[in-house]
Scaffold this motif. Structure first.
Motif, mmCIF file in Angstrom:
data_model
loop_
_atom_site.group_PDB
_atom_site.id
_atom_site.type_symbol
_atom_site.label_atom_id
_atom_site.label_comp_id
_atom_site.label_asym_id
_atom_site.label_seq_id
_atom_site.Cartn_x
_atom_site.Cartn_y
_atom_site.Cartn_z
ATOM 1 N N LEU A 25 0.830 -1.206 0.000
ATOM 2 C CA LEU A 25 0.000 0.000 0.000
ATOM 3 C C LEU A 25 0.867 1.260 0.000
ATOM 4 N N THR A 26 1.979 1.218 0.713
ATOM 5 C CA THR A 26 2.896 2.361 0.727
ATOM 6 C C THR A 26 3.544 2.552 -0.639
ATOM 7 N N ILE A 27 3.914 1.441 -1.282
ATOM 8 C CA ILE A 27 4.511 1.520 -2.622
ATOM 9 C C ILE A 27 3.522 2.137 -3.606
ATOM 10 N N VAL A 28 2.250 1.762 -3.486
ATOM 11 C CA VAL A 28 1.219 2.333 -4.350
ATOM 12 C C VAL A 28 1.148 3.851 -4.165
ATOM 13 N N THR A 29 1.230 4.288 -2.918
ATOM 14 C CA THR A 29 1.207 5.728 -2.640
ATOM 15 C C THR A 29 2.395 6.437 -3.297
#
Length: 300
Positions: A173-177
């Motif tokens: 989810l952080t990578i997506v951000t």
């Protein structure tokens, strides 16, 4: 119809278990309200009924809704374990889910949106931040629910496996951000996505919320390919990372194709990034979540 008639076969013990589980679920949802106010350092009554802080209400709604999603993974249809065992399991799963929700919020605040003081922005009635916070909690809840259904029982091995898979999911989810930040900067003269959210651009928050929730749904598809084994924690961790990444990639490709077809002729960057078109952003959000739901349903 058969399921309706089958309700008549439920005995008094089973009815007692079902009623008690629902009662515990309501208590946990009520507890979430007060824990949320405590974590924010404010009175929920004052924020909701006196200050009329809509951002606070949206954020708290996400927390309560997220816990409700988690509890659907804790409520079990197996009524053969006895009243005591079933209620202990329900309460234990609920508390574990509640704890993981707060961990997920902390990770999102410190890792994903690390340049934003979300608590301060919500206190300032920034509705954009309320939406972002609610969506991040719901995304975490979707992942936690799937993990509760994935593991077998509640023991040390199951908890370690859940925390490991949860860490992988939060990393994705952080990578997506980070990817969305780069995309936004590329199309907006290197402007910061996080600063735009602080400025209250609701359209961006809706788009981002759809991307976060759809990513969470895609990551949970990893559980369809992995069988839980308490003695293969490392393999489980690698499996969640690999399949979570692949499913997220597939979901992104399908979502991009769907948006090009459904929103053909509309410049999404202009409408959402520059003109703050909430309507178009809402459609983008619906497409992202819809594609992710269909993908996970097909794989289930």
């Amino acid at each position: 119809m058969e399921k309706i008639f089958a309700l008549g076969d439920i005995n008094s013990q089973e009815l007692l278990i079902l009623a008690a589980e629902i009662f515990i679920a309501i208590l946990l949802l009520a507890l979430m309200r007060y824990l949320y106010g405590l974590s924010m350092g404010v009175s929920t009554k004052e924020q909701l009924a006196k200050v009329d802080n809509f951002a606070f209400g949206i954020s708290m709604a996400g927390s309560i809704g997220g816990l409700g999603i988690v509890l659907t993974g804790a409520i079990t249809p197996n009524l053969n374990g006895g009243v005591g065992r079933e209620l202990v399991n329900m309460f234990s799963y609920g508390l574990l889910g509640l704890l993981l929700l707060y961990i997920g919020r902390f990770v999102h605040d410190r890792w994903a949106l690390h340049l934003v003081d979300k608590r301060q922005q919500i206190a300032k009635k920034n509705i954009t931040m309320g939406i972002i916070d609610a969506s991040s909690v719901i995304a975490s809840a979707i992942i936690i629910r799937e993990m509760l259904l994935w593991v077998d029982g509640l023991n040390a091995f199951a908890i370690i496996a859940m925390i490991s898979a949860f860490a992988v999911a939060q990393t994705l989810l952080t990578i997506v951000t980070r990817i969305r930040e780069r995309h936004y900067a590329k199309h907006n003269q290197l402007d910061s996505l996080q600063e735009a959210l602080v400025d209250g651009q609701i359209a961006l928050s809706l788009r981002y919320s759809g991307q976060v929730i759809s990513t969470a749904l895609a990551v949970t598809a990893a559980s369809y390919f992995l069988d839980y084994h308490p003695d293969t924690i490392v393999e489980n961790l690698i499996g969640w990372l690999v399949f979570g990444f692949l499913m997220t990639l597939v979901m992104w490709v399908l979502t991009s194709i769907a948006k090009r077809i459904i929103l053909r002729g509309i410049d999404l960057e202009t409408e959402v990034d520059h003109q703050h078109n909430i309507g178009v952003a809402s459609i983008e959000m619906a497409i992202s979540i819809g594609i992710a739901l269909m993908l996970t349903t097909l794989l289930a």
